[in-house]
Motif scaffolding. Sequence first.
Motif, PDB file in Angstrom:
ATOM      1  N   GLU A  96       0.835  -1.211   0.000  1.00 39.63           N
ATOM      2  CA  GLU A  96       0.000   0.000   0.000  1.00 39.63           C
ATOM      3  C   GLU A  96       0.871   1.263   0.000  1.00 39.63           C
ATOM      4  O   GLU A  96       0.594   2.231  -0.705  1.00 39.63           O
ATOM      5  CB  GLU A  96      -0.953  -0.020   1.208  1.00 39.63           C
ATOM      6  CG  GLU A  96      -1.999   1.091   1.223  1.00 39.63           C
ATOM      7  CD  GLU A  96      -2.717   1.326  -0.128  1.00 39.63           C
ATOM      8  OE1 GLU A  96      -2.922   2.503  -0.481  1.00 39.63           O
ATOM      9  OE2 GLU A  96      -3.036   0.338  -0.843  1.00 39.63           O
ATOM     10  N   GLN A  97       1.974   1.189   0.766  1.00 40.77           N
ATOM     11  CA  GLN A  97       2.903   2.340   0.775  1.00 40.77           C
ATOM     12  C   GLN A  97       3.481   2.581  -0.623  1.00 40.77           C
ATOM     13  O   GLN A  97       3.578   3.710  -1.082  1.00 40.77           O
ATOM     14  CB  GLN A  97       4.065   2.038   1.733  1.00 40.77           C
ATOM     15  CG  GLN A  97       3.769   2.357   3.190  1.00 40.77           C
ATOM     16  CD  GLN A  97       5.083   2.409   3.970  1.00 40.77           C
ATOM     17  OE1 GLN A  97       5.917   1.516   3.855  1.00 40.77           O
ATOM     18  NE2 GLN A  97       5.260   3.468   4.748  1.00 40.77           N
ATOM     19  N   ARG A 143      -9.239   3.773 -10.457  1.00 39.91           N
ATOM     20  CA  ARG A 143      -8.251   2.797  -9.979  1.00 39.91           C
ATOM     21  C   ARG A 143      -8.606   1.382 -10.436  1.00 39.91           C
ATOM     22  O   ARG A 143      -7.756   0.620 -10.829  1.00 39.91           O
ATOM     23  CB  ARG A 143      -8.186   2.858  -8.454  1.00 39.91           C
ATOM     24  CG  ARG A 143      -6.788   3.047  -7.939  1.00 39.91           C
ATOM     25  CD  ARG A 143      -6.771   3.131  -6.445  1.00 39.91           C
ATOM     26  NE  ARG A 143      -6.270   1.900  -5.866  1.00 39.91           N
ATOM     27  CZ  ARG A 143      -6.301   1.625  -4.582  1.00 39.91           C
ATOM     28  NH1 ARG A 143      -6.844   2.476  -3.739  1.00 39.91           N
ATOM     29  NH2 ARG A 143      -5.818   0.498  -4.128  1.00 39.91           N
ATOM     30  N   ASN A 184       2.177   1.664  -3.471  1.00 43.06           N
ATOM     31  CA  ASN A 184       1.107   2.157  -4.347  1.00 43.06           C
ATOM     32  C   ASN A 184       0.883   3.651  -4.152  1.00 43.06           C
ATOM     33  O   ASN A 184       0.632   4.383  -5.104  1.00 43.06           O
ATOM     34  CB  ASN A 184      -0.197   1.405  -4.082  1.00 43.06           C
ATOM     35  CG  ASN A 184      -0.215   0.050  -4.781  1.00 43.06           C
ATOM     36  OD1 ASN A 184       0.400  -0.122  -5.826  1.00 43.06           O
ATOM     37  ND2 ASN A 184      -0.899  -0.916  -4.186  1.00 43.06           N
ATOM     38  N   GLU A 185       0.999   4.087  -2.906  1.00 40.31           N
ATOM     39  CA  GLU A 185       0.809   5.523  -2.627  1.00 40.31           C
ATOM     40  C   GLU A 185       1.887   6.357  -3.320  1.00 40.31           C
ATOM     41  O   GLU A 185       1.593   7.388  -3.914  1.00 40.31           O
ATOM     42  CB  GLU A 185       0.856   5.778  -1.118  1.00 40.31           C
ATOM     43  CG  GLU A 185      -0.504   5.643  -0.466  1.00 40.31           C
ATOM     44  CD  GLU A 185      -0.430   5.788   1.042  1.00 40.31           C
ATOM     45  OE1 GLU A 185       0.405   6.575   1.530  1.00 40.31           O
ATOM     46  OE2 GLU A 185      -1.214   5.091   1.721  1.00 40.31           O
ATOM     47  N   ARG A 221       1.218   6.385  -7.101  1.00 33.42           N
ATOM     48  CA  ARG A 221       0.072   7.205  -7.536  1.00 33.42           C
ATOM     49  C   ARG A 221       0.438   8.678  -7.739  1.00 33.42           C
ATOM     50  O   ARG A 221      -0.182   9.365  -8.530  1.00 33.42           O
ATOM     51  CB  ARG A 221      -1.080   7.091  -6.537  1.00 33.42           C
ATOM     52  CG  ARG A 221      -1.948   5.860  -6.770  1.00 33.42           C
ATOM     53  CD  ARG A 221      -3.293   5.987  -6.062  1.00 33.42           C
ATOM     54  NE  ARG A 221      -3.209   5.714  -4.650  1.00 33.42           N
ATOM     55  CZ  ARG A 221      -3.252   4.494  -4.101  1.00 33.42           C
ATOM     56  NH1 ARG A 221      -3.388   3.438  -4.878  1.00 33.42           N
ATOM     57  NH2 ARG A 221      -3.158   4.328  -2.809  1.00 33.42           N
TER      58      ARG A 221
END
Lengths: 488, 83
Positions: free
Chosen positions: A450-451, B68, A453-454, A457
């Motif tokens: 998740e990190q 997404r 992916n952040e 993004r």
Amino acid sequence: MFEQYTDPVTYAKIVDWPNVTAMWRNSLKEYGKNLAVEDGETALTYEELDARVAAMRGALKAQGIERGDRVGVFALNGCGFVVSYLAIVTSGACAALLPPQLDGMTVAGLSRMFGLKALVVDAALKAKLPDPMPVATLGTDAQGEPAEAVEVQPEDPCVIMFTGGTTGRSKGALLSNRAVMTGTKYGCYGIREIFEQRYFLVLPLTHVFGLIRNLMACLYTGSALHICRNNKDMFREIAMFRPTVWVVVPALAEMALNLSRQFKRNMLGDSMKTIICGAAPVAPYLVREYHKLGIDLFPGYGLTESANLVSGNPDNLNRPESVGLPFPGQELKIVDGELWLKGPNMMDGYVGNPQENAAAFEDGWFKTGDLARFDEDGFLYITGRTKEIIVLSNGENVSPAEVEAKFNELETVQDSLVTAENDVLVLEVVPRNTVLMTKGLQDPIAYLREQLNEVNRVLPTYQRVAKIVIRDTDFKRSPSMKILRNQK
Amino acid sequence: MNRQEIFEKLKEIAELTVQDPAVLANMNEDSDLSTDLGLSSVGMLYIVIAIEEMFYIRMDDVSFGDFRTVRDVVDYIEKKIAE
């Protein structure tokens, strides 16, 4: 060599101009009433465009801009970009073309690094810039008392083009008026009908292929340029504008083919005759498929450092895998498989970067980093790259080191590696377990993902990775602990 | 057009952009456009152009970066068709 591919009258019109001002004056004289630029509701003839350029020159003069100064352009593709660029270079100054996707702090840093005296900024991008900026700014719509164009020497600087770095830093390639005008002339070779055409622009004007082969070749030949602001609208706009020439990267050429297949009609319309394709390897099948639609797709080869085109392939159907014949006036040689270049189109060097210049040149030859060979008829073939830079089929040059650095900022990342697979970027990460395991997480890998992916993004689109692999082993490394990129 | 029909048409569009047949076979509403389907920036552009063409809608009020997952795209198309 190229004479046979163009009729004699047309070929005789492909001449040398010592600087952009001289070329522009000729185009005004020959094609003044022709449509020059179309951008949304705005449509300007060469004469009307010149009036705007002269007014912008006046605004630059009022800012104290003189021959030899450097002025930045931070603008989206549009009429304002074209006016700003022409006004700067016909004032005798040098235009540093900064990609609009850059963040404001980078633009401020580059303004200092390139020694800019002023920066022309698109209204749409102004909010990105820090306040205060280290240089004076003016809008792309700035106007003053019309000022005369200035003729400069061929060796006077013309543009600074931003290019992806091979060692983690992007660079500014300085091109003289001679280089820009030679590159522009080269763009006119090898095509039967080249003057007074209708060009369709989707490439960024901050990219050398967009600036030289698209905009400059268009203005040199008295052609009309339609600027497509949003690529998703390109086929609707093609239907309206009915272009004859499309300068494009292979990925977009292939996309148009696939869409034509999906919707069972030629999306480029029946006016399109020529596609100039480059900035990334061109698949031979594109040449063949477009031929079936009655469109000639010409592969070519060029670099930012060579003011775009080095070669073009007029014999596209017989040798679709070749990037063509070198344009006249250059010297080319192959050293240990690598293509080296010399010629009037070559850059003067990277601005303020002696280390990169020392690495790029040897005895006056520019080392391209591309592996190449010639066939018995002198046609050139590019077979690979010696440098680490990743070139995607859409023409984007991605420095893996730059992208990796962004992910390596996470404390949970030990090291990372960005590669290209099937034309998309793939990130591999070795987690820093010493940090990750002390966080008391139920699923540390999901947390890390998740990190990552952040971070992904918020990267510029062209740097975003499409796949993330979290490794449970380290990369293979050299004795000095560098990752062995090809032996993961 | 119902949700399932929108999804099926999207899958039809994806056939020419998603390279891996296994990925295409597993495509569902939870699929991430970037990390699962592996769409490049040109792949995304292809899908936007094809959606506009196929569903007779204009996606002027949105950037494809705003989506997404496939579900986000289906939601958007469903809303636009209803307008």
